[in-house]
Design a protein around this motif. Structure first.
Motif, mmCIF file in Angstrom:
data_model
loop_
_atom_site.group_PDB
_atom_site.id
_atom_site.type_symbol
_atom_site.label_atom_id
_atom_site.label_comp_id
_atom_site.label_asym_id
_atom_site.label_seq_id
_atom_site.Cartn_x
_atom_site.Cartn_y
_atom_site.Cartn_z
ATOM 1 N N ILE A 1 -2.962 1.071 12.761
ATOM 2 C CA ILE A 1 -3.227 1.527 11.402
ATOM 3 C C ILE A 1 -4.352 2.558 11.341
ATOM 4 O O ILE A 1 -4.229 3.576 10.646
ATOM 5 C CB ILE A 1 -3.535 0.331 10.472
ATOM 6 C CG1 ILE A 1 -2.260 -0.492 10.237
ATOM 7 C CG2 ILE A 1 -4.116 0.790 9.145
ATOM 8 C CD1 ILE A 1 -1.165 0.252 9.499
ATOM 9 N N TYR B 1 -5.416 -9.209 1.843
ATOM 10 C CA TYR B 1 -6.002 -8.607 3.046
ATOM 11 C C TYR B 1 -7.523 -8.804 3.088
ATOM 12 O O TYR B 1 -8.295 -7.881 3.281
ATOM 13 C CB TYR B 1 -5.662 -7.106 3.118
ATOM 14 C CG TYR B 1 -4.202 -6.819 2.925
ATOM 15 C CD1 TYR B 1 -3.262 -7.137 3.908
ATOM 16 C CD2 TYR B 1 -3.731 -6.252 1.746
ATOM 17 C CE1 TYR B 1 -1.913 -6.891 3.726
ATOM 18 C CE2 TYR B 1 -2.374 -6.005 1.552
ATOM 19 C CZ TYR B 1 -1.479 -6.335 2.549
ATOM 20 O OH TYR B 1 -0.145 -6.094 2.357
ATOM 21 N N GLN C 1 -6.476 -2.027 3.420
ATOM 22 C CA GLN C 1 -6.330 -2.521 4.790
ATOM 23 C C GLN C 1 -7.339 -3.628 5.078
ATOM 24 O O GLN C 1 -7.103 -4.494 5.914
ATOM 25 C CB GLN C 1 -6.533 -1.375 5.800
ATOM 26 C CG GLN C 1 -5.520 -0.251 5.683
ATOM 27 C CD GLN C 1 -4.101 -0.681 5.951
ATOM 28 O OE1 GLN C 1 -3.857 -1.704 6.589
ATOM 29 N NE2 GLN C 1 -3.148 0.077 5.455
ATOM 30 N N CYS D 1 -9.035 1.821 7.872
ATOM 31 C CA CYS D 1 -9.612 0.585 8.415
ATOM 32 C C CYS D 1 -10.558 0.929 9.560
ATOM 33 O O CYS D 1 -10.293 1.848 10.344
ATOM 34 C CB CYS D 1 -8.475 -0.308 8.915
ATOM 35 S SG CYS D 1 -8.998 -1.876 9.627
ATOM 36 N N LYS E 1 0.831 -1.202 0.000
ATOM 37 C CA LYS E 1 0.000 0.000 0.000
ATOM 38 C C LYS E 1 0.865 1.251 0.000
ATOM 39 O O LYS E 1 0.556 2.242 -0.649
ATOM 40 C CB LYS E 1 -0.939 -0.028 1.209
ATOM 41 C CG LYS E 1 -1.972 -1.149 1.140
ATOM 42 C CD LYS E 1 -2.842 -1.212 2.380
ATOM 43 C CE LYS E 1 -2.120 -1.787 3.573
ATOM 44 N NZ LYS E 1 -1.723 -3.203 3.392
#
Length: 460
Positions: free
Chosen positions: A162, A246, A197, A153, A23
């Motif tokens: 995150i 993911y 994410q 996320c 990412k």
């Protein structure tokens, strides 16, 4: 009356050091693409750069140390450094370690980092130069590309920061994602790696906002996205490989498995299980449905026998007992995952897990890590050995030079192997015409715990 021609001074050059996950690599590509559109040239080394960008990772303390070391190296080699990325959220810590940095910006703050470059290495070209649009910059080989579908996320896992670094889920419009994918495939991409994410949550924040694409309505939803990506054409009537990363195992993940069986989607799922013991998952603040997952894995394999499932696990999470760890090993024996990565728990500044009781000693983490890797290596070796004698499609990543016997070797990947994180397929006696991005049929002749070995049968 004669006029003196106006000379255009040489374009300033920008160097880039990109750390962390795919990412972040996509962020680096976007930043460099924007800078090239503004008239900047790229530098492959420190010496040729007017300014160096360091795109940092801040997920773990070890990643932060690596980022600070990279910043220090860039300062020592060049002296003019701008910092961006996840660790950019900790500007004070960066400036305390390296007060010489010119500017610090946070994750996916594209405008801010471009503005910083403009300030410290002003662009040389005016509005009447370079009117022809330049292609996007890619930091990956031409034949595969990362396709980022969202930022942020909505989870609040106890070990993760995150959401603090990248914010809550923010999904891209599906027509914008598909337009980018179509452009990448037209430019030579044979494999799309879908990243975010939380890929399964794509579109939740926009209520799966529908858009018109190719005359039909498509939703911002993982299943719609996967189906449409599988309809793209690489130019020879075949779709690109489309690999989902993911993927949290929400119920609707079941709907993409038939797409794999139909050949529209690469039979591969990257699912971050993290653990299996219910008590550990509860402390991690993750769903504890390990038994249901086992049943779903069996259902997925019944629909698509070639599906490869990879995952990562944390050992030594606070409060993890020997019984918890034994439960995880037993679960792995039953799950028979194709690819497994493991991490020793590491405190991260700002994470909830740091305050949990019963921290696991480092020596115990190391011992459990070694035991887990031994189990997963044995499972991997058995699964790969079962492929000996089969013929599999393989995408070529690299073609070598001829040796003293005029034999040329090559390195590729099967559909069970994502770049950088999984295994490889090593080929012997390939034709000199073979090139990266070619997809060929390979007879598997041998295997070890991680990789396959074989020879080309005929092109796909």
């Amino acid at each position: 009356m004669a006029t003196t021609p106006t000379s255009i001074r040489q374009a300033p050059r920008v160097g880039m050091v990109s750390l962390g996950c795919p990412k972040a690599l996509v962020d680096s590509e976007r930043i460099l693409t924007r800078l090239r559109a503004d008239g900047y040239a790229m530098s492959a080394d420190y010496a040729g750069a007017d300014v160096v960008l360091v795109n940092t990772c801040g997920f773990l303390d070890s990643a932060k140390e690596e980022s600070l070391a990279a910043i220090g190296e860039a300062i020592a080699e060049n002296g003019r450094v701008i910092v961006t990325g996840c660790m950019g959220e900790e500007a004070d810590a960066i400036r305390a370690a390296h007060p010489q940095v010119l500017a610090v910006t946070g994750a996916h703050q594209y405008e801010a980092v471009v503005e910083a470059v403009h300030t410290h290495a002003p662009p040389s070209q005016g509005p009447f130069v370079d009117l022809i649009p330049q292609p996007d910059i890619k930091l990956t080989p031409r034949h595969y590309s990362y396709l980022k579908i969202s930022e942020g996320c909505n989870h609040s896992c106890a070990f993760c920061i995150i959401p603090d670094l990248r914010g809550k889920l923010a999904s891209r419009r599906i027509d914008a994602v598909l337009r980018e994918a179509e452009k990448l495939v037209a430019a030579g991409t044979r494999e799309l790696l879908v990243i975010s994410q939380d890929t399964s949550a794509y579109g939740v924040d926009t209520r799966h906002d529908p858009r018109t694409w190719k005359g039909r309505e498509v939703r911002a939803h993982m299943t719609d996205l996967a189906r449409e990506l599988g309809r793209l054409d690489t130019g020879d009537g075949t779709p690109p490989w489309v690999r989902l990363h993911y993927v949290y195992p929400y119920p609707h993940v079941d709907q993409v498995i038939p797409l794999m069986a139909e050949g529209l989607l690469t039979p591969y799922l990257d699912i971050p299980f993290q653990h299996a013991a219910p008590s550990v998952l509860k402390r991690m603040k993750r769903p504890a449905n390990e038994a249901k997952v086992l049943a779903r894995l069996a259902d997925w394999r019944a629909i698509c026998p070639d599906i490869a499932v990879r995952s990562s696990f944390v050992v030594g999470f606070p409060g993890e007992t020997e019984d918890d760890f034994a439960y995880l090993l037993d679960w792995l024996e039953e799950a028979q995952l194709d690819r497994v990565g493991a991490f020793r728990f590491e405190p991260v500044e700002g994470a909830q897990a740091n305050a949990l009781p019963d921290q696991v000693p480092e020596a115990v983490k190391e011992e459990r890590y070694a035991r887990l890797m031994a189990v997963t290596e044995r499972i991997s070796a058995a699964k790969l050995a079962a492929k000996v004698g089969r013929t599999l499609p393989v995408i070529i990543d690299e073609v070598g030079e001829a040796d003293e016997d005029v034999d040329i070797g090559a390195t590729g990947r099967s559909q069970a192997d994502a770049p950088e994180i999984d295994g490889a397929v090593y080929l012997r006696s390939v034709p000199a015409s073979l090139a990266p991005g070619d997809i060929v049929q390979v007879e598997v002749e041998d295997a070890d715990a991680h990789d396959l070995y074989g020879a080309i049968v005929h092109p796909v």
